[in-house]
Every structure is written in C-alpha cells, then in structure tokens.
Design a protein around this motif. Sequence first.
Motif, PDB file in Angstrom:
ATOM      1  N   CYS A  85      -6.717  -2.552  -2.617  1.00  0.00           N
ATOM      2  CA  CYS A  85      -6.500  -1.886  -1.867  1.00  0.00           C
ATOM      3  C   CYS A  85      -6.055  -2.338  -0.418  1.00  0.00           C
ATOM      4  O   CYS A  85      -5.199  -1.783   0.242  1.00  0.00           O
ATOM      5  CB  CYS A  85      -7.949  -0.770  -1.472  1.00  0.00           C
ATOM      6  N   SER A  86      -6.350  -3.624  -0.143  1.00  0.00           N
ATOM      7  CA  SER A  86      -6.160  -4.331   1.067  1.00  0.00           C
ATOM      8  C   SER A  86      -4.708  -4.571   1.036  1.00  0.00           C
ATOM      9  O   SER A  86      -3.754  -4.294   1.971  1.00  0.00           O
ATOM     10  CB  SER A  86      -6.943  -5.532   1.329  1.00  0.00           C
ATOM     11  N   PRO A 129      -3.913   2.601  -2.297  1.00  0.00           N
ATOM     12  CA  PRO A 129      -5.309   2.422  -1.620  1.00  0.00           C
ATOM     13  C   PRO A 129      -5.902   3.762  -1.969  1.00  0.00           C
ATOM     14  O   PRO A 129      -5.517   4.969  -2.191  1.00  0.00           O
ATOM     15  CB  PRO A 129      -4.919   2.498  -0.135  1.00  0.00           C
ATOM     16  N   VAL A 130      -7.456   3.589  -2.120  1.00  0.00           N
ATOM     17  CA  VAL A 130      -8.163   4.744  -2.425  1.00  0.00           C
ATOM     18  C   VAL A 130      -9.467   5.016  -1.784  1.00  0.00           C
ATOM     19  O   VAL A 130      -9.982   3.932  -0.968  1.00  0.00           O
ATOM     20  CB  VAL A 130      -8.647   4.201  -3.923  1.00  0.00           C
ATOM     21  N   MET A 131      -9.793   6.250  -1.550  1.00  0.00           N
ATOM     22  CA  MET A 131     -11.161   6.553  -1.107  1.00  0.00           C
ATOM     23  C   MET A 131     -11.688   7.703  -1.848  1.00  0.00           C
ATOM     24  O   MET A 131     -11.056   8.304  -2.617  1.00  0.00           O
ATOM     25  CB  MET A 131     -10.837   7.264   0.473  1.00  0.00           C
ATOM     26  N   GLU A 139      -6.461   9.152  -4.439  1.00  0.00           N
ATOM     27  CA  GLU A 139      -5.421   7.901  -4.522  1.00  0.00           C
ATOM     28  C   GLU A 139      -4.481   7.901  -4.003  1.00  0.00           C
ATOM     29  O   GLU A 139      -3.881   8.703  -3.725  1.00  0.00           O
ATOM     30  CB  GLU A 139      -5.591   7.657  -6.111  1.00  0.00           C
ATOM     31  N   GLN A 140      -3.920   6.563  -4.106  1.00  0.00           N
ATOM     32  CA  GLN A 140      -2.408   6.279  -3.774  1.00  0.00           C
ATOM     33  C   GLN A 140      -2.090   6.911  -2.221  1.00  0.00           C
ATOM     34  O   GLN A 140      -1.149   7.652  -2.090  1.00  0.00           O
ATOM     35  CB  GLN A 140      -1.376   6.829  -4.618  1.00  0.00           C
ATOM     36  N   LYS A 145      -0.976  12.311   3.340  1.00  0.00           N
ATOM     37  CA  LYS A 145      -2.010  12.896   2.124  1.00  0.00           C
ATOM     38  C   LYS A 145      -3.215  12.862   2.876  1.00  0.00           C
ATOM     39  O   LYS A 145      -4.040  13.780   2.556  1.00  0.00           O
ATOM     40  CB  LYS A 145      -1.784  11.800   0.902  1.00  0.00           C
ATOM     41  N   ILE A 146      -3.645  11.978   3.624  1.00  0.00           N
ATOM     42  CA  ILE A 146      -4.950  12.159   4.228  1.00  0.00           C
ATOM     43  C   ILE A 146      -5.101  13.317   5.224  1.00  0.00           C
ATOM     44  O   ILE A 146      -6.210  13.791   5.195  1.00  0.00           O
ATOM     45  CB  ILE A 146      -5.191  10.671   5.051  1.00  0.00           C
TER      46      ILE A 146
END
Length: 154
Positions: A85-86, A129-131, A139-140, A145-146
């Motif tokens: 993710c980093s 990156p994922v949350m 994802e992605q 998107k956030i």
Amino acid sequence: MSCIEEKFAQLRATYPKELNSSLVMPFLRIMLDEKKSLGESDAVFIANYLGLPAMQVKEALTWYTMFYRHPVGTHVIKVCRNIACSLMGAERIIDHLSQKLGIKPGETTADGRFTLLLVECLASCGTAPVMQIDDTYHEQLTEAKIDQILKGLS
Ligand code: FES
C-alpha cells in the motif's frame, strides 16, 4: 447473568472444554461489540472466565488493531500503511483522509462520526492501496473514490 456472559456461555457450549484458549478472540469480539472499546480489566475478566492466564488474553487484546482500546467513532477507517500500500500511495491516501476529516491518524472527529487509524497489512495487497471502513474493504483507492465513499456513509 449479564448479556455478555450469556453470549459467552452460548459460544463456550459449542467448544470442547480443552480448547478454551480458542475462545479468546471470539470473546474479545463479543465484548467489543457490547462495550465499543476494551481495557485491561476486560482481558482479566475473560481470562478468569476461561481459566486462562491474564497475559494470554492481554496479548491478543494489545496485538490486534481490531480490538479498540480507546473509544472510537461511529465509523472506523483503517488505512493500510504496509509495503504494498505504501508503494501504491498509502501516504497520499492518509493525507487526503486527514485533510478531509480534519483529524490526524489515531484521532476521532469532533462529531464522533469517524476515527482514522493506520494498520498493517489488510491482506489485500494486490488491490493496494486499501482501507477498511467498519467491516467493508475499499480497494484501489484514489482521492475521488474516497470522497465518494465518505459521501455515502450515514
Ligand atoms: S500491504 Fe496493504 S493490504 Fe497488504
């Protein structure tokens, strides 16, 4: 018998007696669902209930980020900061969320709606990156998107 103890008893009845240590994680989850955050006294309670050393329960409580040890908001946002993710921009995602919510990692918004946490690998490295928000993976991630995801949360 309290609600928590009733749930403990129901679950314990489904496990062989010699596997009491296997109940530590589900018991912590049951207690967390009821209390929203856990402390050392909760670990000791579970240990006594199961007849286990208190340290065994405390270890699980303090190792896993899914067991909150401080009060959290209505929605808990966990952003993975591990290697995949980093490399795919976790720092950018964390900065965007911090700016959008007006809080730093580890904090909760003043209205109590969101807590932002940094976690290690969420086991979805291929879609970094994922949350994770509550029990849902996102994802992605991109900033756009956030923004959409946050807008959709009540
Ligand atoms: S490194 Fe982020 S999900 Fe594995």
